[in-house]
Design a protein around this motif. Structure first.
Motif, mmCIF file in Angstrom:
data_model
loop_
_atom_site.group_PDB
_atom_site.id
_atom_site.type_symbol
_atom_site.label_atom_id
_atom_site.label_comp_id
_atom_site.label_asym_id
_atom_site.label_seq_id
_atom_site.Cartn_x
_atom_site.Cartn_y
_atom_site.Cartn_z
ATOM 1 N N GLY A 115 -4.845 -10.180 2.921
ATOM 2 C CA GLY A 115 -5.328 -9.584 1.672
ATOM 3 C C GLY A 115 -6.347 -10.502 1.010
ATOM 4 O O GLY A 115 -6.022 -11.631 0.627
ATOM 5 N N LEU A 116 -7.570 -10.024 0.844
ATOM 6 C CA LEU A 116 -8.605 -10.879 0.270
ATOM 7 C C LEU A 116 -8.250 -11.279 -1.158
ATOM 8 O O LEU A 116 -8.455 -12.420 -1.569
ATOM 9 C CB LEU A 116 -9.958 -10.149 0.280
ATOM 10 C CG LEU A 116 -10.613 -10.069 1.651
ATOM 11 C CD1 LEU A 116 -11.812 -9.138 1.613
ATOM 12 C CD2 LEU A 116 -11.058 -11.461 2.075
ATOM 13 N N SER A 117 -7.734 -10.333 -1.925
ATOM 14 C CA SER A 117 -7.421 -10.673 -3.316
ATOM 15 C C SER A 117 -6.305 -11.718 -3.367
ATOM 16 O O SER A 117 -6.347 -12.638 -4.192
ATOM 17 C CB SER A 117 -7.047 -9.418 -4.114
ATOM 18 O OG SER A 117 -5.899 -8.802 -3.587
ATOM 19 N N LEU A 200 6.217 -0.865 -8.321
ATOM 20 C CA LEU A 200 5.303 -1.939 -7.935
ATOM 21 C C LEU A 200 5.291 -2.100 -6.417
ATOM 22 O O LEU A 200 6.198 -1.646 -5.726
ATOM 23 C CB LEU A 200 5.723 -3.258 -8.586
ATOM 24 C CG LEU A 200 5.568 -3.306 -10.101
ATOM 25 C CD1 LEU A 200 6.047 -4.650 -10.628
ATOM 26 C CD2 LEU A 200 4.103 -3.092 -10.494
ATOM 27 N N GLN A 219 -3.543 -10.812 -8.979
ATOM 28 C CA GLN A 219 -3.848 -10.146 -7.731
ATOM 29 C C GLN A 219 -2.869 -8.988 -7.563
ATOM 30 O O GLN A 219 -1.667 -9.154 -7.775
ATOM 31 C CB GLN A 219 -3.699 -11.205 -6.632
ATOM 32 C CG GLN A 219 -3.925 -10.709 -5.251
ATOM 33 C CD GLN A 219 -2.688 -10.082 -4.680
ATOM 34 O OE1 GLN A 219 -1.573 -10.549 -4.904
ATOM 35 N NE2 GLN A 219 -2.860 -9.002 -3.925
ATOM 36 N N ASP A 220 -3.362 -7.818 -7.226
ATOM 37 C CA ASP A 220 -2.528 -6.638 -7.003
ATOM 38 C C ASP A 220 -2.775 -6.085 -5.614
ATOM 39 O O ASP A 220 -3.925 -5.801 -5.276
ATOM 40 C CB ASP A 220 -2.886 -5.530 -8.008
ATOM 41 C CG ASP A 220 -2.627 -5.935 -9.446
ATOM 42 O OD1 ASP A 220 -1.498 -5.755 -9.907
ATOM 43 O OD2 ASP A 220 -3.557 -6.465 -10.086
ATOM 44 N N SER A 221 -1.713 -5.929 -4.831
ATOM 45 C CA SER A 221 -1.796 -5.235 -3.542
ATOM 46 C C SER A 221 -1.037 -3.923 -3.683
ATOM 47 O O SER A 221 0.174 -3.925 -3.875
ATOM 48 C CB SER A 221 -1.161 -6.069 -2.431
ATOM 49 O OG SER A 221 -1.865 -7.269 -2.252
ATOM 50 N N PHE A 222 -1.771 -2.810 -3.598
ATOM 51 C CA PHE A 222 -1.149 -1.511 -3.771
ATOM 52 C C PHE A 222 -0.826 -0.855 -2.434
ATOM 53 O O PHE A 222 -0.029 0.064 -2.368
ATOM 54 C CB PHE A 222 -2.092 -0.570 -4.533
ATOM 55 C CG PHE A 222 -2.508 -1.075 -5.870
ATOM 56 C CD1 PHE A 222 -1.564 -1.301 -6.856
ATOM 57 C CD2 PHE A 222 -3.838 -1.334 -6.165
ATOM 58 C CE1 PHE A 222 -1.944 -1.766 -8.110
ATOM 59 C CE2 PHE A 222 -4.225 -1.788 -7.405
ATOM 60 C CZ PHE A 222 -3.281 -2.019 -8.388
ATOM 61 N N ASP A 223 -1.474 -1.314 -1.375
ATOM 62 C CA ASP A 223 -1.453 -0.546 -0.142
ATOM 63 C C ASP A 223 -1.858 -1.436 1.023
ATOM 64 O O ASP A 223 -2.702 -2.322 0.887
ATOM 65 C CB ASP A 223 -2.483 0.586 -0.299
ATOM 66 C CG ASP A 223 -2.347 1.655 0.732
ATOM 67 O OD1 ASP A 223 -1.936 2.765 0.387
ATOM 68 O OD2 ASP A 223 -2.666 1.369 1.908
ATOM 69 N N ALA A 225 -3.735 -0.734 3.276
ATOM 70 C CA ALA A 225 -5.182 -0.581 3.494
ATOM 71 C C ALA A 225 -5.945 -1.813 3.020
ATOM 72 O O ALA A 225 -7.022 -2.126 3.517
ATOM 73 C CB ALA A 225 -5.697 0.645 2.746
ATOM 74 N N SER A 226 -5.369 -2.509 2.059
ATOM 75 C CA SER A 226 -6.073 -3.652 1.486
ATOM 76 C C SER A 226 -6.201 -4.806 2.472
ATOM 77 O O SER A 226 -6.967 -5.732 2.246
ATOM 78 C CB SER A 226 -5.351 -4.130 0.229
ATOM 79 O OG SER A 226 -4.084 -4.651 0.548
ATOM 80 N N PRO A 229 -10.131 -5.178 5.185
ATOM 81 C CA PRO A 229 -11.335 -6.024 5.049
ATOM 82 C C PRO A 229 -11.093 -7.451 5.544
ATOM 83 O O PRO A 229 -11.983 -8.058 6.145
ATOM 84 C CB PRO A 229 -11.633 -5.988 3.540
ATOM 85 C CG PRO A 229 -11.038 -4.692 3.064
ATOM 86 C CD PRO A 229 -9.802 -4.495 3.906
ATOM 87 N N LEU A 233 -13.059 -9.269 8.648
ATOM 88 C CA LEU A 233 -13.708 -10.554 8.405
ATOM 89 C C LEU A 233 -13.242 -11.588 9.432
ATOM 90 O O LEU A 233 -14.050 -12.341 10.001
ATOM 91 C CB LEU A 233 -13.371 -11.029 6.991
ATOM 92 C CG LEU A 233 -14.038 -12.304 6.528
ATOM 93 C CD1 LEU A 233 -15.524 -12.081 6.295
ATOM 94 C CD2 LEU A 233 -13.389 -12.807 5.234
#
Lengths: 255, 255, 255, 255
Positions: A115-117, A200, A219-223, A225-226, A229, A233
């Motif tokens: 997760g990038l975030s 959450l 930082q929020d991961s909802f899915d 799919a995140s 990216p 990379l």
């Protein structure tokens, strides 16, 4: 510029099938093999001509997969958990043998978190830590999670603690005399709070304070799919980093 | 290690008096001169033996003060606003003359913002920008502020826009067909929202989004006291950076 | 409409002096007495003609002050802490005697918290509680605070727990198996997290979650000035509420 | 207590199929009919013995469905958009005819929003509005949304404006001289900011400020699943509210 040929190992799993779709949709990448349980990983990688193989399997097979990918001549990106010092060490030895005397050797990138975030939040938190008197971490997850605090929050707190120590800072000021029964932990002197709430998914908030100011990184991961990216990379970068790299932050351009 | 001798120019002002107190309380710094309006800045700096002089005055006199400080042989840290390309250019020329042929020349550090949380937020936002599909900025201030959006938010948005352009990203996706009458602006394609609320001081929130994830960097300035750690850091660092440096971020250790 | 005559008891203290200034600046209120330690409270209230006296003193004298205010014929607004069931019971008895047979009796309003944002946050949290599967509380304060969690957060959590029980809800779902060493507490089954950070004053965040949605109520107190609107509201309302009222929420119009 | 028999009209749609599943899983409710496009709504409701029918269809048919449901003797819960004063008026007339002379008449509940967190946020914002000098609204949505600000945010701002007017408050203080080009609007004097960010769904943050304090009410909708508790609540409550009710807030117990 020609495309990078990519194989996905664990292609039938939830992460794996999303990774296949993401590779197919990405500019400059070509999906050449969907490798699933039962397949001979090394043979499939070799026959497909994959330059990079992404392992998204399970802890019990990930190390063997990586050695097979390397022997097949490809770079490896690994999102599977379960690696320790010993298994990482064996991969480093394998890479040393393969890469000896080569300028452009093979690379393995193990990413505990794509997760990038999440990776950026951790990285920025570690950089900011030396400039603040106080630092605490709050992580928030769905209530079905068994462990508290989360691995990501522990990792973040440990990085903050290391940066504080490095800068000669002591523990954050705290006059509290009573009340230490909430969900969470003390990680190397950094307080980590764990919130559990229906609705959450996975979230982290890092709080820094000085007299008169505050810095908050959230930082929020909802899915799932995140994570894509970050996977793409990693696939694009692993080929230019011979040897073992641990952590997506090491292929981010944060200069 | 001996102390750094520090003079404060504008010592009777609100920022200046706080800076004097902060220098006096700091390890490794010694306050040797409180210079106020009417004083001969160059003479006072020279006589006091100050190694670093901090200018916290007003736009109309700050440039003259810096030239006087340099001629007195000290480094300068500048928190006063009102600098432009021309005045910065004259300081660079002055420094070039003084430093020619010296390995350890004099330095001038101009800091539009001494708030560590604000400077770190801007810096991290610029680094993160290339990794997200969407980016917007929300700044929040007390309702007596005349300009919107704030200079800090404009600066942040411009840095995000530059980083996006550099990475080949187009504008953030936006299907909005109507409704462009809120407080704020479009800064180089990055949307900046300005909230005004009694009780607030100065706050900025930078929001980044990808499918399934969000990264938020928030900065709160509650009090002028928050600028003092940045002033002290600048005083400690300016001596090792010959020439002109603009922006506190350039003396932070973010490696 | 004529003004309400107001006395402030404890007028030399920090809260008291701000209250004097706030009363003087307010429409429809007139400050008629600044009563300080050493004064005869009852005599001063009577002589000044105060209709409402505001007690902002210390726990050791507040109860005696209230009885003296009542005997002097005024209503009392009390911001001092230290009240318990016994002292509140004695005030109720006193009021019952004074008000017997009167339609428009005297009133006493004890407000543990004059902060409108804090009182509203607590009140809304109690109302919302029955509609969510999960509820947790995070309070954030400066690091010099000795107790954790704060009294306000405990009070909020207890109100949430009572509302959940009333609606037949069990405890919030929680699969956590390990990790209960963070700052905070379990208050009647509601988890309360306590953050301590330099630069903060007093803040509370109440989080509610259902599948797919979250409601967050956050309250920030930056300054004692924030208590003055609540003090003025209490002064205006106490005269129309004979008997003892505990809690500013009971004089708010939330219909 | 016997179960309530429930029919879902529009049972094949995304909301409808989730509502069927939610009714089947709920205590005290029994799903007796899944009515889809092409079915005779009145006949199906009557034959199934449904006591309550939930309309989750499309604007072009919802009004006709409601009249048919009423003629079939059931109460109606309506989540479909597209209602205006005229169509609501015709339903009221229909209800007046049916309910004339009956103590326990039929009810229709039209809910523009079934999200409990959204409805509670709006309701609390309207109640809090009179107690704060400043109020602004920030709504945040995915970037494919065409209108800005959102209907929910407009509705919230209008309710805040009405409550402020009712309490004799003027506009929020604002010294801004320039900068009104951001996404959003002025709704009856309340500023509404609209953020668009990939990864978000539907979120609203309402900010209130006084000197020294802030109250923030935030609502996050991550998933359509979040509407189901509101649908079930409406189904349970509509039978005890004869006549037309508009807005889920009117069946919440917020006393």
């Amino acid at each position: 510029m020609s495309s990078i040929a990519v194989a996905v190992v664990g292609a039938a799993g939830r992460m794996g099938s999303q990774a296949c779709a993401a590779v197919e949709a990405a500019d400059g990448l070509e999906l050449v093999a969907r490798i699933t349980s039962g397949d001979d990983v090394g043979a499939r990688v070799r026959e497909s001509g994959a330059q990079v193989a992404v392992d998204l399997t399970v802890p019990s097979v990930t190390e063997a997969n990586v050695h097979a990918i390397l022997d097949a001549g490809a770079h490896a990106v690994v999102g599977t958990t379960g690696w320790d010092d010993a298994s990482r060490g064996r991969v480093t030895e394998h890479l040393d043998r393969l890469n000896a005397g080569r300028a452009d050797g093979q690379g393995v990138l193990i990413a505990p978190n794509f997760g990038l975030s999440a990776v950026l939040a951790m990285t920025f938190a570690a950089k900011a830590a030396r400039y603040f008197e106080s630092a605490e971490v709050v992580e928030l997850h769905h209530p079905d999670k068994i462990d508290a605090p989360s691995g990501t929050a522990r990792h973040t707190a440990a990085a903050i603690a290391a940066a504080r120590a490095d800068a000669g800072l002591g523990p954050s000021p705290d006059a509290t005399e009573t009340g230490w029964e909430a969900r969470g932990a003390d990680v190397d002197g950094v307080r980590v709070h764990a919130v559990r709430l229906r609705g959450l998914v996975a979230h982290e908030e890092i709080l820094f304070g000085n007299a008169g100011e505050q810095l908050t990184i959230r930082q929020d991961s909802f899915d799932r799919a995140s994570f894509m990216p970050g996977v793409l990379l990693a696939v694009r970068e692993v080929g230019s980093r011979p040897g073992l790299t641990v952590g997506l932050e090491n292929v981010l351009d944060l200069s």
